[in-house]
Design a protein around this motif. Structure first.
Motif: not given
Length: 307
Positions: A206-231
């Motif tokens: 909801r916060f991403s939608a309100l701020t029109f922020n498409a940064h994948k680290i906030h909504y795409n778990r696959e990107w977070c874990r398999e690309v950027e190394g976040h848990r």
């Protein structure tokens, strides 16, 4: 299916790229946009933050915008094809390879006076200019570019708010990173005032939608874990800032705005993990605020100065 990230390049230094980027950007006119501060956005942001008073009905024209809630207005307007590979807005990005953006901190200064308050129903002009860009190195020796922008907000009575933000741009990911492991939990520290949070994927969406922020680290778990190394999904820096300031506002006991805030993000926070906002008693009109996670790391520090 994740995109192939393997790219090979001979990279100029962060210092030289930053210098060229700064010179080019400062030769251009400032970026301006005008927006109507509508009640719908304030109501929906308040619902996202579980601030029930402003969420229960549509705020009337003239309702003051709480401190830092302007972050849900003046959102980026790039079409999807212009976004970065990670979904970020690229309006103030330095050139490749320094394209991986992180919110580093900043400073906000309110112009004191009731006439200068940002309020629902106003037409407000935002003027943004790039003020700094410098090559730096992390403690591990990785190069990065630190970019500073200044945003000035004006209503019919003149300047109401000056928002200076710092972003860190690290090299784009060539090889996907292994997800980080979760540390052992420790007891939270205590302070005069505290508030605990556990952000859910719903809140982050909801916060991403309100701020029109498409940064994948906030909504795409696959990107977070398999690309950027976040848990897990990363909590937005601006969301953490707003929650810090909301605690300060509640302690103040009235609908007030600070004179000045300085803050710095130091470590990411993740969805479904508890963290705590801590604030000490105000001294000489300054409140020290910080956020700690449940593993003993400080994630954000700030100083809020009363008017």
């Amino acid at each position: 299916m994740l995109p192939t990230l393997r790219r090979f390049y001979s990279s100029p230094s962060a210092t030289s790229i930053a210098s060229q980027f700064l010179a080019k950007s400062q030769s251009l006119p400032p970026y301006t946009q005008t927006q109507f501060l509508d009640a719908n956005q304030l109501q929906r942001l308040s619902a996202t933050l579980s601030r029930r008073v402003l969420a229960q009905s549509l705020p009337k024209d003239g309702t003051p915008l709480p401190a830092c809630y302007h972050l849900a207005y003046f959102t980026p307007s790039q079409v999807e094809e212009e976004l970065g590979q990670d979904g970020t807005d690229t309006t103030f990005n330095p050139p490749s390879p320094f394209t991986r953006r992180m919110w580093a901190g900043g400073e906000l200064e309110w112009i004191v006076g009731e006439a200068n308050r940002l309020k629902i129903g106003q037409e407000v002009k935002e003027t943004t200019k790039l003020v700094s860009a410098a090559g730096k190195k992390t403690r591990a020796g990785e190069e990065m570019v630190v970019v500073g922008v200044e945003k000035v907000y004006e209503n019919e009575n003149g300047v109401a708010l000056i928002d200076r933000r710092n972003w860190i741009f690290r090299p784009e990911i060539i090889f996907p990173q292994a997800p980080a492991s979760k540390p052992a939990e420790v007891a939270f520290p205590d302070a005069k005032y505290t508030r605990d949070f556990t952000q859910t994927p719903v809140t982050l969406f909801r916060f991403s939608a309100l701020t029109f922020n498409a940064h994948k680290i906030h909504y795409n778990r696959e990107w977070c874990r398999e690309v950027e190394g976040h848990r897990d999904l990363v909590v937005h820096g601006p969301l953490n800032l707003i929650n810090m300031v909301n605690l300060w506002r509640d302690v103040q006991g009235k609908d007030t705005v600070p004179k000045k805030i300085t803050y710095r993000a130091t470590s990411p926070l993740y969805a479904e993990e508890r963290y705590r906002v801590l604030m000490d008693e105000e001294k000489s009109k300054v409140s020290e605020v910080r956020i700690v996670d449940s593993y003993g790391k400080t994630s954000m520090v700030g100083q809020i100065e009363s008017a």
